[in-house]
Motif scaffolding. Structure first.
Motif, mmCIF file in Angstrom:
data_model
loop_
_atom_site.group_PDB
_atom_site.id
_atom_site.type_symbol
_atom_site.label_atom_id
_atom_site.label_comp_id
_atom_site.label_asym_id
_atom_site.label_seq_id
_atom_site.Cartn_x
_atom_site.Cartn_y
_atom_site.Cartn_z
ATOM 1 N N GLU A 115 0.833 -1.210 0.000
ATOM 2 C CA GLU A 115 0.000 0.000 0.000
ATOM 3 C C GLU A 115 0.869 1.262 0.000
ATOM 4 N N ILE A 116 1.926 1.237 0.781
ATOM 5 C CA ILE A 116 2.838 2.388 0.827
ATOM 6 C C ILE A 116 3.461 2.609 -0.541
ATOM 7 N N GLN A 117 3.851 1.540 -1.206
ATOM 8 C CA GLN A 117 4.440 1.672 -2.537
ATOM 9 C C GLN A 117 3.430 2.260 -3.528
ATOM 10 N N GLU A 118 2.160 1.829 -3.426
ATOM 11 C CA GLU A 118 1.122 2.375 -4.312
ATOM 12 C C GLU A 118 0.903 3.860 -4.046
ATOM 13 N N LEU A 119 0.870 4.249 -2.777
ATOM 14 C CA LEU A 119 0.689 5.664 -2.432
ATOM 15 C C LEU A 119 1.864 6.500 -2.931
ATOM 16 N N ARG A 120 3.046 5.986 -2.829
ATOM 17 C CA ARG A 120 4.214 6.713 -3.338
ATOM 18 C C ARG A 120 4.100 6.916 -4.844
ATOM 19 N N LYS A 121 3.667 5.872 -5.558
ATOM 20 C CA LYS A 121 3.535 5.994 -7.011
ATOM 21 C C LYS A 121 2.482 7.036 -7.368
ATOM 22 N N GLU A 122 1.338 6.999 -6.660
ATOM 23 C CA GLU A 122 0.291 7.992 -6.920
ATOM 24 C C GLU A 122 0.780 9.409 -6.609
ATOM 25 N N LEU A 123 1.530 9.564 -5.547
ATOM 26 C CA LEU A 123 2.072 10.866 -5.183
ATOM 27 C C LEU A 123 3.009 11.385 -6.274
ATOM 28 N N GLU A 124 3.869 10.529 -6.784
ATOM 29 C CA GLU A 124 4.771 10.927 -7.866
ATOM 30 C C GLU A 124 3.977 11.317 -9.107
ATOM 31 N N ASP A 125 2.907 10.575 -9.421
ATOM 32 C CA ASP A 125 2.058 10.911 -10.575
ATOM 33 C C ASP A 125 1.409 12.275 -10.390
ATOM 34 N N LEU A 126 0.920 12.553 -9.178
ATOM 35 C CA LEU A 126 0.290 13.845 -8.893
ATOM 36 C C LEU A 126 1.304 14.982 -9.022
ATOM 37 N N LYS A 127 2.494 14.775 -8.536
ATOM 38 C CA LYS A 127 3.536 15.806 -8.662
ATOM 39 C C LYS A 127 3.818 16.101 -10.128
ATOM 40 N N LEU A 128 3.874 15.061 -10.939
ATOM 41 C CA LEU A 128 4.128 15.236 -12.364
ATOM 42 C C LEU A 128 2.983 15.989 -13.039
ATOM 43 N N GLU A 129 1.754 15.631 -12.681
ATOM 44 C CA GLU A 129 0.581 16.293 -13.276
ATOM 45 C C GLU A 129 0.516 17.767 -12.877
ATOM 46 N N LYS A 134 1.151 23.599 -14.235
ATOM 47 C CA LYS A 134 1.856 24.868 -14.055
ATOM 48 C C LYS A 134 2.447 25.337 -15.379
ATOM 49 N N ASN A 135 3.043 24.419 -16.112
ATOM 50 C CA ASN A 135 3.626 24.792 -17.402
ATOM 51 C C ASN A 135 2.546 25.257 -18.387
ATOM 52 N N ASP A 136 1.390 24.552 -18.380
ATOM 53 C CA ASP A 136 0.287 24.947 -19.276
ATOM 54 C C ASP A 136 -0.235 26.335 -18.928
ATOM 55 N N ILE A 137 -0.358 26.632 -17.639
ATOM 56 C CA ILE A 137 -0.849 27.945 -17.209
ATOM 57 C C ILE A 137 0.127 29.027 -17.626
ATOM 58 N N LYS A 138 1.404 28.763 -17.509
ATOM 59 C CA LYS A 138 2.407 29.748 -17.935
ATOM 60 C C LYS A 138 2.296 30.022 -19.426
ATOM 61 N N VAL A 139 2.074 28.963 -20.203
ATOM 62 C CA VAL A 139 1.949 29.144 -21.658
ATOM 63 C C VAL A 139 0.697 29.953 -21.989
ATOM 64 N N LEU A 140 -0.418 29.610 -21.329
ATOM 65 C CA LEU A 140 -1.670 30.326 -21.586
ATOM 66 C C LEU A 140 -1.567 31.793 -21.173
ATOM 67 N N ALA A 141 -0.911 32.043 -20.036
ATOM 68 C CA ALA A 141 -0.750 33.424 -19.577
ATOM 69 C C ALA A 141 0.107 34.196 -20.564
ATOM 70 N N GLY A 142 1.017 33.538 -21.217
ATOM 71 C CA GLY A 142 1.870 34.190 -22.198
ATOM 72 C C GLY A 142 1.087 34.616 -23.437
#
Length: 158
Positions: A115-129, A134-142
């Protein structure tokens, strides 16, 4: 003894011949003589110091040899300790593998660990998303897009 003492007191002292007056010396000769005496004193001091150093050299050599021997003994002791520690660590590894009470548990997969390994993977996925958003918002603001209205629409849908 006492008679000798008394007779020595009453003996006539031989007349001292007057010492001839020293011949007047020139200033240059006096300076040369003073310089010569100073040089002789310096040479004497240097020779004395050289003799002291020559006398100290054998003692210093003995001290250095003694220190070298002690350092070599310390190296040998350290090598023996190192070997002993390695042997003890190897023995510990062998014993811990043979007599480890948790060996069976380690063989089975712990449900909490998965379970801990699954939570870590989900956390890494959320960080990536989040980084992509953030990058998309910067592009749109530009490009001058009204981000406030988009954010209110997204929040209204949730």
């Amino acid at each position: 003894m006492a008679l000798d003492f008394l007779s020595s007191l009453f003996k006539k002292k031989p007349k001292e011949e007057p010492t001839p007056a020293p011949e007047p010396m020139e200033v240059e000769e006096l300076e040369e003589e003073v310089e010569s005496r100073q040089e002789n004193e310096q040479i004497t001091q240097i020779l004395e110091r050289i003799n002291e150093i020559e006398n100290d050299i054998p003692r210093i050599k003995i001290s250095i040899d003694t220190l070298k021997k002690q350092i070599q003994e310390l190296r040998d002791d350290i090598d023996r300790l190192d070997k002993t520690i390695k042997d003890v660590m190897m023995l510990y590894e062998v014993i811990s593998q043979e007599i480890n009470p948790f060996k069976e548990q380690m063989g089975q997969e712990n449900p909490l660990t998965s379970e801990i390994q699954e939570l870590r993977k989900e956390l890494e996925d959320l960080k990536l998303e989040i980084a992509q958003i953030k990058n998309d918002i910067k592009v749109l603001a530009g490009y001058g897009v009204d981000l406030d209205s988009i954010i209110y629409e997204v929040l209204a849908e949730v």
